[in-house]
Write a protein that holds these residues in place. Structure first.
Motif, PDB file in Angstrom:
ATOM      1  N   GLY B  64       0.817  -1.152  -0.111  1.00 14.31           N
ATOM      2  CA  GLY B  64      -0.071   0.088  -0.016  1.00 14.31           C
ATOM      3  C   GLY B  64       0.841   1.198   0.013  1.00 14.31           C
ATOM      4  O   GLY B  64       0.119   2.363   0.098  1.00 14.31           O
ATOM      5  N   THR B  65       2.090   1.088   0.039  1.00 13.68           N
ATOM      6  CA  THR B  65       3.013   2.303   0.025  1.00 13.68           C
ATOM      7  C   THR B  65       3.891   2.435  -1.092  1.00 13.68           C
ATOM      8  O   THR B  65       4.207   1.471  -1.532  1.00 13.68           O
ATOM      9  CB  THR B  65       3.753   2.583   1.273  1.00 13.68           C
ATOM     10  OG1 THR B  65       4.513   1.071   1.574  1.00 13.68           O
ATOM     11  CG2 THR B  65       2.822   2.625   2.645  1.00 13.68           C
ATOM     12  N   PRO B  66       4.354   3.743  -1.493  1.00 10.36           N
ATOM     13  CA  PRO B  66       5.313   3.464  -2.727  1.00 10.36           C
ATOM     14  C   PRO B  66       6.780   3.000  -2.427  1.00 10.36           C
ATOM     15  O   PRO B  66       7.179   3.060  -1.226  1.00 10.36           O
ATOM     16  CB  PRO B  66       5.552   4.975  -3.021  1.00 10.36           C
ATOM     17  CG  PRO B  66       4.276   5.769  -2.253  1.00 10.36           C
ATOM     18  CD  PRO B  66       4.152   4.851  -1.057  1.00 10.36           C
ATOM     19  N   LEU B  68       9.416   4.066  -3.503  1.00 13.19           N
ATOM     20  CA  LEU B  68      10.551   5.197  -3.031  1.00 13.19           C
ATOM     21  C   LEU B  68      10.273   5.429  -1.618  1.00 13.19           C
ATOM     22  O   LEU B  68      11.524   5.676  -0.955  1.00 13.19           O
ATOM     23  CB  LEU B  68       9.795   6.358  -3.783  1.00 13.19           C
ATOM     24  CG  LEU B  68      11.093   7.389  -3.955  1.00 13.19           C
ATOM     25  CD1 LEU B  68      12.253   6.987  -4.637  1.00 13.19           C
ATOM     26  CD2 LEU B  68      10.326   8.766  -5.032  1.00 13.19           C
ATOM     27  N   VAL B  69       9.148   5.640  -1.012  1.00 12.59           N
ATOM     28  CA  VAL B  69       9.270   5.718   0.227  1.00 12.59           C
ATOM     29  C   VAL B  69       9.802   4.693   0.997  1.00 12.59           C
ATOM     30  O   VAL B  69      10.680   4.975   2.142  1.00 12.59           O
ATOM     31  CB  VAL B  69       7.707   6.149   0.929  1.00 12.59           C
ATOM     32  CG1 VAL B  69       7.453   5.970   2.350  1.00 12.59           C
ATOM     33  CG2 VAL B  69       7.004   7.254   0.207  1.00 12.59           C
ATOM     34  N   PHE B  72      13.427   4.953   0.755  1.00  9.96           N
ATOM     35  CA  PHE B  72      14.088   6.402   1.582  1.00  9.96           C
ATOM     36  C   PHE B  72      13.876   5.972   2.994  1.00  9.96           C
ATOM     37  O   PHE B  72      15.046   6.465   3.824  1.00  9.96           O
ATOM     38  CB  PHE B  72      13.068   7.401   1.306  1.00  9.96           C
ATOM     39  CG  PHE B  72      13.288   8.021  -0.104  1.00  9.96           C
ATOM     40  CD1 PHE B  72      14.644   7.956  -0.650  1.00  9.96           C
ATOM     41  CD2 PHE B  72      12.289   9.069  -0.543  1.00  9.96           C
ATOM     42  CE1 PHE B  72      14.857   8.632  -1.835  1.00  9.96           C
ATOM     43  CE2 PHE B  72      12.872   9.825  -1.603  1.00  9.96           C
ATOM     44  CZ  PHE B  72      13.853   9.607  -2.272  1.00  9.96           C
ATOM     45  N   LEU B  73      12.937   5.303   3.572  1.00 10.31           N
ATOM     46  CA  LEU B  73      12.959   5.022   5.023  1.00 10.31           C
ATOM     47  C   LEU B  73      13.995   3.937   5.376  1.00 10.31           C
ATOM     48  O   LEU B  73      14.751   4.322   6.334  1.00 10.31           O
ATOM     49  CB  LEU B  73      11.499   4.294   5.143  1.00 10.31           C
ATOM     50  CG  LEU B  73      11.185   3.963   6.733  1.00 10.31           C
ATOM     51  CD1 LEU B  73      11.151   5.309   7.485  1.00 10.31           C
ATOM     52  CD2 LEU B  73       9.820   3.084   6.878  1.00 10.31           C
ATOM     53  N   PHE B  76      17.617   6.244   4.359  1.00 10.64           N
ATOM     54  CA  PHE B  76      18.149   7.315   5.261  1.00 10.64           C
ATOM     55  C   PHE B  76      17.578   7.389   6.721  1.00 10.64           C
ATOM     56  O   PHE B  76      18.290   7.708   7.548  1.00 10.64           O
ATOM     57  CB  PHE B  76      17.166   8.641   4.558  1.00 10.64           C
ATOM     58  CG  PHE B  76      17.700   9.034   3.382  1.00 10.64           C
ATOM     59  CD1 PHE B  76      18.826   9.379   3.068  1.00 10.64           C
ATOM     60  CD2 PHE B  76      16.681   8.953   2.184  1.00 10.64           C
ATOM     61  CE1 PHE B  76      19.355   9.679   1.868  1.00 10.64           C
ATOM     62  CE2 PHE B  76      17.264   9.337   1.076  1.00 10.64           C
ATOM     63  CZ  PHE B  76      18.663   9.647   0.613  1.00 10.64           C
ATOM     64  N   GLY B  77      16.463   6.315   6.926  1.00  7.19           N
ATOM     65  CA  GLY B  77      15.991   6.208   8.368  1.00  7.19           C
ATOM     66  C   GLY B  77      16.936   5.052   9.014  1.00  7.19           C
ATOM     67  O   GLY B  77      16.994   4.888  10.260  1.00  7.19           O
ATOM     68  N   LEU B 162      14.441   3.400  -9.662  1.00  5.20           N
ATOM     69  CA  LEU B 162      14.390   4.252  -8.476  1.00  5.20           C
ATOM     70  C   LEU B 162      15.308   4.353  -7.561  1.00  5.20           C
ATOM     71  O   LEU B 162      15.858   5.041  -6.567  1.00  5.20           O
ATOM     72  CB  LEU B 162      13.003   3.698  -7.481  1.00  5.20           C
ATOM     73  CG  LEU B 162      11.748   3.701  -8.436  1.00  5.20           C
ATOM     74  CD1 LEU B 162      10.650   3.892  -7.326  1.00  5.20           C
ATOM     75  CD2 LEU B 162      11.813   4.808  -9.161  1.00  5.20           C
TER      76      LEU B 162
END
Lengths: 214, 220, 262
Positions: B64-66, B68-69, B72-73, B76-77, B162
């Motif tokens: 349900g989430t991209p 890309l996110v 990134f998570l 970077f997270g 990506l």
């Protein structure tokens, strides 16, 4: 992470919803035109639409967006990033939606087309008033699915400079050094939006009349 | 306006390197995605209701989430919870986990669409539970899940682009870097698009060949 | 100028190598009901579809009220009608299909008014007024707002008849209109057709309802293996079936009747 940051993400998500919604609709219109061209019986139109669909399904959306973003100014068209994003997303989703619609058009029972013919409809009238609505109705679940895909894919339009949910999350994460909660929140917002689209889609699917009998 | 593709094509070896990284990440990532997806689907199918429910949530979140996110998570997270990964490892991990969620759904549907009668027939001729799974359920399912699996593999190929956004030196990153150095950005993107297009159509072609071969084995 | 509504001359039809219609000659006079009967695969539906140009005869001609259907005679021989010319010729014909073929995305009223709005270009209000009158004629005024999926088979077929009547055709073609219906629903459809015949509509009906054919048909056409074997009044056909194939065919109905009587 403060409530203020979350609020900024929520605001940016409106842009995500707006861009996706417009692109889905524009993509649908383009997909119908592509279907008409493919079924026109003209060999060149058939081949052309085939190339279009193959290209936009074959190249990563990221590359498509970068290409459109950099190509348009070169041929003298300068558009705001919002328009560029919508053009990129709609062309891409149009290719996928045309492919979905193909199945719908093939599934329209021949008898329904014959009865339109007998009722005096021209080929064009039959296409717009009979075949297209039935094909759209039959592929409605695929349209809902595509809407969710585009909502997720819209995260890429940051590369053409549009600030939507993902770009906002990137910006906030760079300035606050809190990537973990910020990207997690962005993910959560996407999840809720997509869940909402899926629920509404199912409701509408059940309420819509008009599936041809088997 | 004038296009100068020569400056891009002169960098052939670099582009090939990028292409190599793209294909490597794609193949390895898809491999792990299939394995992980299969394990998850199998656990859901045979692990009881609790396992099934527990595994639903991560699958739905990943689907349900991209992508890309997600990367990134992770990239970077991750360091904030001690997960410091180099770009390629992060990309590979991200692609595998993301793909696994979709493959888990494909395999779940596959398990469901094997007719119960076939399983009952196997039990009736004296197969044990394990034998039934190994000789009836899995082979039948393999045929059923082949088309969506190949389709998903092609989607994953496109998603690798990506990874350039978390600085994985794959094809998109390599070629657009060449484009900026040579002041030939559009040319580089055209080359990039054509190479991806060819790669995807090649993968589609191979997929169709595989499907045709397998369809001779006869699905009912 | 003949008085024939439909004139079929030397029509043959091939599907690939199979000859499904062999040199058919048939005249359907104005205001009369002709029923096509025969075993399945005899070519009766194909003949009817040729009369609507949904199938193109391999050879021979079909004339609708004096005008050739599907073709135009010219100085250099005949050519296919353009789509617009074909629509013009076809406008005299209403067709009712075995599978109803109602458009699932429109209500009953929408189905009947569609051609009035899109083809005749009437205003929505006027088209719906006229469509409503047709629905009333088939006894379905109260079902106007229902979608096909919400109607019984018999009701759907009556809507389909109303739809075919919307453009005021002078000829109605029925392709096994009750074959897809449950037996208890055939009556309502046959009644509508009977009323239409009483009004003097020219009708060609492909049917397995021998009783209907006998009571409503002015002429019975018996087809077998693509040949028109018998073409006469019901009295002659059913009273003295001398053709062995016809006798055999009717026997199967008598058997069925006997079973149903028990």
């Amino acid at each position: 992470m403060s409530w203020k940051l979350f609020e900024l993400l929520l605001q940016a998500s409106l842009m995500t919803i707006f861009v996706s919604f417009i692109s889905i609709l524009a993509g649908l219109v383009i997909a119908i035109v592509l279907s008409a061209m493919r079924m026109s019986g003209n060999r060149w139109l058939y081949a052309g639409t085939g190339m279009f669909i193959s290209f936009f399904r074959g190249v990563p959306l990221l590359v498509q967006l970068l290409l459109i973003f950099n190509l348009l100014p070169l041929i003298g068209i300068t558009l705001p990033s919002l328009a560029t994003a919508i053009i990129g997303l709609s062309l891409c989703t149009a290719a996928y939606q045309a492919e979905n619609l193909r199945g719908g058009f093939e599934g329209v029972p021949i008898g329904l087309i014959e009865s339109a013919e007998m009722a005096g409809f021209s080929r064009t009238q039959s296409f717009f008033w009979i075949r297209t609505p039935i094909a759209l109705r039959m592929t409605f679940p695929a349209l809902v699915n595509e809407a969710i895909l585009i909502l997720k894919a819209s995260s890429l339009v940051s590369v053409v400079g549009l600030v939507e949910l993902t770009k906002m999350a990137q910006n906030l994460s760079a300035s606050t050094y809190q990537p973990l909660p910020i990207f997690a929140s962005a993910g959560l917002i996407y999840l809720v939006i997509n869940w909402g689209v899926a629920v509404v889609g199912r409701r509408v699917e059940n309420a819509l009349p008009g599936l041809p009998a088997k | 306006m004038s296009f100068d593709f020569a400056v891009i094509l002169a960098k052939g070896p670099e582009i090939l390197m990028g292409l190599g990284v793209t294909i490597l990440i794609w193949i390895v990532g898809t491999f792990f995605a299939v394995i992980l997806g299969f394990v998850v689907a199998t656990a859901r199918r045979f692990g009881g209701r609790l396992v099934d429910t527990l595994l639903t949530l991560p699958i739905e979140v990943l689907r349900g989430t991209p992508f890309l996110v997600q990367i990134f998570l992770l990239y970077f997270g991750g360091p904030y919870i001690g997960l410091r990964l180099d770009p390629i490892t992060a990309g590979l991990l991200g692609l595998s986990v993301y793909g696994a969620a979709y493959y888990a759904e494909i395999f779940r549907a596959g398990y469901q669409s094997v007719p119960i009668g076939h399983v009952e027939a196997a039990t009736c001729v004296g197969f044990s539970r394990g034998q039934t799974i190994l000789f009836v359920l899995l082979p039948e399912m393999a045929l059923l899940v082949m088309p969506p699996s190949l389709n998903m593999a092609v989607i994953l190929l496109k998603e690798t682009a990506l990874l350039s956004l978390i600085t994985v030196p794959e094809m998109t990153m390599t070629v657009s870097a060449i484009g900026s150095q040579q002041y030939a950005f559009v040319e580089s993107l055209v080359v990039l698009a054509v190479v991806y297009w060819a790669l995807v159509e090649l993968a589609n072609f191979l997929g169709r060949m595989t499907e045709r071969k397998l369809s001779k084995l006869g699905t009912t | 100028m003949t008085d024939a509504a439909i004139l079929v001359k030397n029509v043959s039809k091939k599907f690939g190598d199979t000859l499904v219609l062999r040199d058919i000659n048939l005249e359907v006079p104005r205001g009369q009901v002709s029923c096509l009967i025969g075993p399945s695969g005899s070519g009766k539906s194909t003949l009817l579809r040729c009369m609507a140009f949904l199938e193109q005869a391999t050879s021979g001609t079909i004339t609708i009220e004096g005008e050739p259907l599907g073709f135009v005679e010219g100085p250099n021989g005949r050519r296919l009608q353009t789509a617009a010319e074909l629509r013009q010729t076809r406008s005299k014909i209403g067709m009712v299909f075995q599978q109803f073929n109602l458009w699932p995305h429109m209500t009953a009223l929408g189905n009947v008014s569609a051609s009035l709005r899109r083809v005749r270009k009437l205003s929505k209000a006027e088209a719906e007024d006229r469509a409503m009158a047709q629905l009333e004629k088939v006894g379905l005024k109260e079902r106007a707002g229902f979608y096909p999926s919400q109607l019984s088979g018999g009701q759907q077929q009556r809507v389909a008849i109303a739809r075919a009547l919307a453009l005021d055709p002078t000829i109605m073609l029925f392709d096994e209109p009750t074959s897809a219906l449950d037996p208890e629903l055939t009556g309502e459809v046959l009644n509508v057709m009977r009323a239409l015949a009483d009004e003097g509509m020219t009708m060609v009906v492909v049917t397995h309802e021998i009783g209907f054919a006998a009571s409503v048909g002015n002429k019975i056409c018996f087809l077998d293996h693509g040949k028109l074997l018998f073409h006469d009044t019901p009295e002659k056909v059913f009273a003295a079936p001398r053709e062995p194939r016809l006798e055999q065919f009717l026997d199967t109905y008598l058997d069925r009747g006997a079973i149903m009587l028990r």
